[in-house]
Design a protein around this motif. Structure first.
Motif, PDB file in Angstrom:
ATOM      1  N   ARG A   1      -5.162 -18.178  -4.501  1.00 11.86           N
ATOM      2  CA  ARG A   1      -5.471 -17.887  -5.899  1.00 11.86           C
ATOM      3  C   ARG A   1      -6.372 -16.654  -6.000  1.00 11.86           C
ATOM      4  NH1 ARG A   1      -7.137 -22.504  -7.006  1.00 11.86           N
ATOM      5  NH2 ARG A   1      -9.386 -22.202  -6.888  1.00 11.86           N
ATOM      6  N   TYR A   2      -7.334 -16.561  -5.104  1.00 12.92           N
ATOM      7  CA  TYR A   2      -8.302 -15.466  -5.147  1.00 12.92           C
ATOM      8  C   TYR A   2      -7.636 -14.122  -4.880  1.00 12.92           C
ATOM      9  CZ  TYR A   2     -12.906 -13.282  -4.542  1.00 12.92           C
ATOM     10  OH  TYR A   2     -14.021 -12.506  -4.675  1.00 12.92           O
ATOM     11  N   PHE A   3      -6.679 -14.124  -3.939  1.00  3.67           N
ATOM     12  CA  PHE A   3      -6.033 -12.869  -3.564  1.00  3.67           C
ATOM     13  C   PHE A   3      -4.623 -12.759  -4.114  1.00  3.67           C
ATOM     14  CE2 PHE A   3      -9.336 -13.404  -0.358  1.00  3.67           C
ATOM     15  CZ  PHE A   3      -9.924 -12.153  -0.394  1.00  3.67           C
ATOM     16  N   ALA A   4      -4.333 -13.485  -5.178  1.00  5.82           N
ATOM     17  CA  ALA A   4      -3.005 -13.420  -5.790  1.00  5.82           C
ATOM     18  C   ALA A   4      -2.686 -11.990  -6.195  1.00  5.82           C
ATOM     19  CB  ALA A   4      -2.951 -14.325  -7.019  1.00  5.82           C
ATOM     20  N   GLY A   5      -1.477 -11.552  -5.878  1.00  2.28           N
ATOM     21  CA  GLY A   5      -1.061 -10.208  -6.236  1.00  2.28           C
ATOM     22  C   GLY A   5      -1.284  -9.178  -5.162  1.00  2.28           C
ATOM     23  N   ARG A   6      -1.989  -9.560  -4.073  1.00  5.26           N
ATOM     24  CA  ARG A   6      -2.153  -8.617  -2.985  1.00  5.26           C
ATOM     25  C   ARG A   6      -0.797  -8.328  -2.352  1.00  5.26           C
ATOM     26  NH1 ARG A   6      -7.296  -7.576  -0.787  1.00  5.26           N
ATOM     27  NH2 ARG A   6      -6.099  -6.270   0.607  1.00  5.26           N
ATOM     28  N   ALA A   7      -0.540  -7.084  -2.001  1.00  2.00           N
ATOM     29  CA  ALA A   7       0.773  -6.685  -1.498  1.00  2.00           C
ATOM     30  C   ALA A   7       1.180  -7.479  -0.269  1.00  2.00           C
ATOM     31  CB  ALA A   7       0.768  -5.191  -1.169  1.00  2.00           C
ATOM     32  N   GLU A   8       0.225  -7.697   0.653  1.00  3.82           N
ATOM     33  CA  GLU A   8       0.589  -8.371   1.884  1.00  3.82           C
ATOM     34  C   GLU A   8       0.998  -9.811   1.630  1.00  3.82           C
ATOM     35  OE1 GLU A   8      -2.249  -5.066   2.811  1.00  3.82           O
ATOM     36  OE2 GLU A   8      -2.151  -6.681   1.378  1.00  3.82           O
ATOM     37  N   VAL A   9       0.325 -10.497   0.684  1.00  4.54           N
ATOM     38  CA  VAL A   9       0.686 -11.870   0.365  1.00  4.54           C
ATOM     39  C   VAL A   9       2.121 -11.909  -0.125  1.00  4.54           C
ATOM     40  CG1 VAL A   9       0.234 -13.813  -1.155  1.00  4.54           C
ATOM     41  CG2 VAL A   9      -1.666 -12.568  -0.177  1.00  4.54           C
ATOM     42  N   THR A  10       2.452 -11.026  -1.052  1.00  2.70           N
ATOM     43  CA  THR A  10       3.789 -10.990  -1.619  1.00  2.70           C
ATOM     44  C   THR A  10       4.827 -10.718  -0.542  1.00  2.70           C
ATOM     45  OG1 THR A  10       2.819 -10.104  -3.657  1.00  2.70           O
ATOM     46  CG2 THR A  10       5.205  -9.925  -3.404  1.00  2.70           C
ATOM     47  N   SER A  11       4.576  -9.783   0.332  1.00  3.43           N
ATOM     48  CA  SER A  11       5.525  -9.429   1.380  1.00  3.43           C
ATOM     49  C   SER A  11       5.768 -10.600   2.318  1.00  3.43           C
ATOM     50  CB  SER A  11       5.008  -8.219   2.168  1.00  3.43           C
ATOM     51  OG  SER A  11       4.809  -7.115   1.308  1.00  3.43           O
ATOM     52  N   PHE A  12       4.707 -11.277   2.725  1.00  2.68           N
ATOM     53  CA  PHE A  12       4.871 -12.411   3.625  1.00  2.68           C
ATOM     54  C   PHE A  12       5.545 -13.585   2.918  1.00  2.68           C
ATOM     55  CE2 PHE A  12       1.871 -10.163   6.325  1.00  2.68           C
ATOM     56  CZ  PHE A  12       2.388 -10.448   7.585  1.00  2.68           C
ATOM     57  N   ALA A  13       5.333 -13.719   1.623  1.00  6.25           N
ATOM     58  CA  ALA A  13       6.011 -14.781   0.877  1.00  6.25           C
ATOM     59  C   ALA A  13       7.519 -14.534   0.860  1.00  6.25           C
ATOM     60  CB  ALA A  13       5.474 -14.848  -0.551  1.00  6.25           C
ATOM     61  N   VAL A  14       7.913 -13.274   0.703  1.00  5.17           N
ATOM     62  CA  VAL A  14       9.333 -12.921   0.763  1.00  5.17           C
ATOM     63  C   VAL A  14       9.885 -13.253   2.149  1.00  5.17           C
ATOM     64  CG1 VAL A  14      11.003 -11.026   0.692  1.00  5.17           C
ATOM     65  CG2 VAL A  14       9.141 -11.121  -0.987  1.00  5.17           C
ATOM     66  N   ALA A  15       9.143 -12.882   3.191  1.00  3.41           N
ATOM     67  CA  ALA A  15       9.588 -13.131   4.558  1.00  3.41           C
ATOM     68  C   ALA A  15       9.715 -14.630   4.832  1.00  3.41           C
ATOM     69  CB  ALA A  15       8.613 -12.497   5.544  1.00  3.41           C
ATOM     70  N   ASP A  16       8.743 -15.417   4.380  1.00  2.32           N
ATOM     71  CA  ASP A  16       8.790 -16.863   4.605  1.00  2.32           C
ATOM     72  C   ASP A  16      10.027 -17.480   3.970  1.00  2.32           C
ATOM     73  OD1 ASP A  16       6.444 -16.733   6.006  1.00  2.32           O
ATOM     74  OD2 ASP A  16       5.167 -17.431   4.369  1.00  2.32           O
ATOM     75  N   ASP A  17      10.329 -17.088   2.735  1.00  2.00           N
ATOM     76  CA  ASP A  17      11.507 -17.638   2.055  1.00  2.00           C
ATOM     77  C   ASP A  17      12.793 -17.195   2.729  1.00  2.00           C
ATOM     78  OD1 ASP A  17      10.153 -19.126   0.166  1.00  2.00           O
ATOM     79  OD2 ASP A  17      10.155 -17.539  -1.342  1.00  2.00           O
ATOM     80  N   ALA A  18      12.847 -15.951   3.161  1.00  2.00           N
ATOM     81  CA  ALA A  18      14.057 -15.434   3.791  1.00  2.00           C
ATOM     82  C   ALA A  18      14.362 -16.173   5.089  1.00  2.00           C
ATOM     83  CB  ALA A  18      13.909 -13.937   4.058  1.00  2.00           C
TER      84      ALA A  18
ATOM     85  N   THR B   1       9.607  -4.783   4.647  1.00  2.00           N
ATOM     86  CA  THR B   1      10.291  -4.686   5.938  1.00  2.00           C
ATOM     87  C   THR B   1       9.327  -4.946   7.091  1.00  2.00           C
ATOM     88  OG1 THR B   1       9.966  -2.269   5.930  1.00  2.00           O
ATOM     89  CG2 THR B   1      12.070  -3.111   5.106  1.00  2.00           C
ATOM     90  N   SER B   2       8.079  -4.521   6.945  1.00  2.00           N
ATOM     91  CA  SER B   2       7.081  -4.756   7.990  1.00  2.00           C
ATOM     92  C   SER B   2       6.814  -6.247   8.164  1.00  2.00           C
ATOM     93  CB  SER B   2       5.785  -4.022   7.638  1.00  2.00           C
ATOM     94  OG  SER B   2       4.775  -4.311   8.582  1.00  2.00           O
ATOM     95  N   ALA B   3       6.660  -6.965   7.044  1.00  2.00           N
ATOM     96  CA  ALA B   3       6.403  -8.404   7.119  1.00  2.00           C
ATOM     97  C   ALA B   3       7.573  -9.138   7.758  1.00  2.00           C
ATOM     98  CB  ALA B   3       6.138  -8.948   5.719  1.00  2.00           C
ATOM     99  N   LEU B   4       8.794  -8.765   7.380  1.00  2.00           N
ATOM    100  CA  LEU B   4       9.979  -9.412   7.945  1.00  2.00           C
ATOM    101  C   LEU B   4      10.136  -9.090   9.430  1.00  2.00           C
ATOM    102  CD1 LEU B   4      12.394  -9.021   4.953  1.00  2.00           C
ATOM    103  CD2 LEU B   4      12.083 -11.141   6.250  1.00  2.00           C
ATOM    104  N   ALA B   5       9.870  -7.857   9.805  1.00  2.00           N
ATOM    105  CA  ALA B   5       9.980  -7.476  11.213  1.00  2.00           C
ATOM    106  C   ALA B   5       9.003  -8.292  12.063  1.00  2.00           C
ATOM    107  CB  ALA B   5       9.713  -5.984  11.376  1.00  2.00           C
ATOM    108  N   GLY B   6       7.764  -8.437  11.585  1.00  2.00           N
ATOM    109  CA  GLY B   6       6.779  -9.209  12.335  1.00  2.00           C
ATOM    110  C   GLY B   6       7.168 -10.672  12.463  1.00  2.00           C
ATOM    111  N   SER B   7       7.658 -11.270  11.377  1.00  2.00           N
ATOM    112  CA  SER B   7       8.048 -12.680  11.399  1.00  2.00           C
ATOM    113  C   SER B   7       9.239 -12.909  12.326  1.00  2.00           C
ATOM    114  CB  SER B   7       8.392 -13.149   9.979  1.00  2.00           C
ATOM    115  OG  SER B   7       7.260 -13.076   9.131  1.00  2.00           O
ATOM    116  N   LEU B   8      10.207 -12.007  12.286  1.00  2.00           N
ATOM    117  CA  LEU B   8      11.386 -12.153  13.139  1.00  2.00           C
ATOM    118  C   LEU B   8      11.049 -11.940  14.609  1.00  2.00           C
ATOM    119  CD1 LEU B   8      13.986 -10.369  10.860  1.00  2.00           C
ATOM    120  CD2 LEU B   8      14.145 -12.736  11.657  1.00  2.00           C
TER     121      LEU B   8
END
Length: 327
Positions: free
Chosen positions: A190-207, A233-240
């Motif tokens: 909640r505190y860091f809602a909207g931070r770019a990295e949170v959003t990117s990792f959320a996309v990666a987690d769902d994918a 793409t960076s978040a997805l690359a790291g997760s994969l």
């Protein structure tokens, strides 16, 4: 055991992590100042130690017999200054507190090896590995007298990134705003809602979890709020990459801690990778990684519409996952 004097000693601070290096220097300077508040402090880049400058610094001044000298960027030490610096470091004057800072690498290795051989006091400031970051965050939280659970630590890393300064700054904010409270994962999100990295990792987690609809929805929202496509793409690359390493090593006979270290994740994240591995094969991960690499090139200038390229990437990742699920 009593703390030995900072004077008449040399401290070598070695490593490329700037925050840890600066903390080690600050700690030694503070110790010297406690012993002799009137000591003259000089911080200088090694490249400036020419034409007898070092000899002037270590001799103190007419008004202060005690000297604290911090030499940064030791790798850039001029050749003509090397003999005196080496001699002084190995046998410092009783009134001198000498701190030498080396960021690592082979440059200046001869002097470093000589100091190590002489067993000069050394503090390492190596970069914190990805799987060690939660431990670093937990230690920082304790130093701020705040309570932070494991999931909250990881969510904070996902939100802020791996830069230690950014992490410590975020922890100070949380400690100030939630003084005396147990900081949970939901509070961090909640505190860091909207931070770019949170959003990117959320996309990666769902994918990776097989939720393409949710991943596409979050992607479109992220792009509309100004998230740079390259962060996705960076978040997805790291997760994969993490998933691929887990699939490769999961059958090896090693403890969870050793497996997590090899994969590059905190131990608790192995459960998540175990769940994902049921629907992914090494071949599927390879297909997905190639799709991410191709899209990364596109969003960096090759594509006319980065958003469309990212959407196609998510669809390809979902198709790859379907391949991985086949018996």
């Amino acid at each position: 055991m009593a703390e030995s004097s900072a004077f008449g000693s040399t401290l070598l601070v070695q490593g490329s992590e700037a925050l840890l290096s600066q903390r080690a220097v600050a700690k030694r300077v503070a110790q010297a100042r406690r012993e002799h508040p009137d000591a003259e402090l000089t911080e200088i880049a090694a490249a400036e130690l020419s034409d007898g400058r070092f000899a002037d610094l270590i001799g103190g001044s007419l008004f202060a017999s005690w000297a604290v000298v911090v030499v940064h960027e030791l790798a850039d030490l001029p050749e003509q200054a090397l003999p005196l610096v080496r001699q002084t470091a190995l046998d410092p004057f009783p009134e001198l507190c000498l701190v030498l800072v080396h960021a690592g690498g082979v440059k200046g290795k001869g002097l470093i090896d000589a100091l190590k051989k002489a067993r000069v006091t050394r503090v390492t400031a190596d970069p914190v590995k990805a799987w060690e970051l939660p431990k670093f965050v937990a230690a920082e939280a304790r130093s701020l007298r705040m309570s932070l659970d494991a999931q909250a630590s990881q969510d904070l890393i996902d939100a802020v990134g791996t830069d230690l300064r950014a992490l410590t700054g975020a922890l100070r904010q949380l400690a100030s705003d939630y003084e005396g409270e147990q900081v949970s994962a939901s509070m961090v999100r909640r505190y860091f809602a909207g931070r770019a990295e949170v959003t990117s990792f959320a996309v990666a987690d769902d994918a990776l979890a097989g939720r393409p609809g949710a991943a596409l929805e979050k992607l479109r929202w992220a792009l509309s709020t100004g998230v740079a496509p390259v962060l996705v793409t960076s978040a997805l690359a790291g997760s994969l990459r993490g998933l691929g390493k887990y699939l490769e090593l999961r059958s090896a006979r090693m403890s969870d801690n050793d497996l997590a270290r090899q994969v590059g994740v905190p131990p608790w994240k192995l459960k998540e990778l175990s769940r994902l591995s049921r629907d992914w094969s090494p071949q599927a991960v390879s297909i997905a990684i190639r799709a991410v690499a191709h899209t990364d090139e596109q969003v960096k200038g090759a594509a006319a519409d980065p958003g469309f390229a990212l959407e196609q990437m998510l669809l390809t990742i979902n198709q790859a996952r379907q391949v991985g699920r086949r018996p």
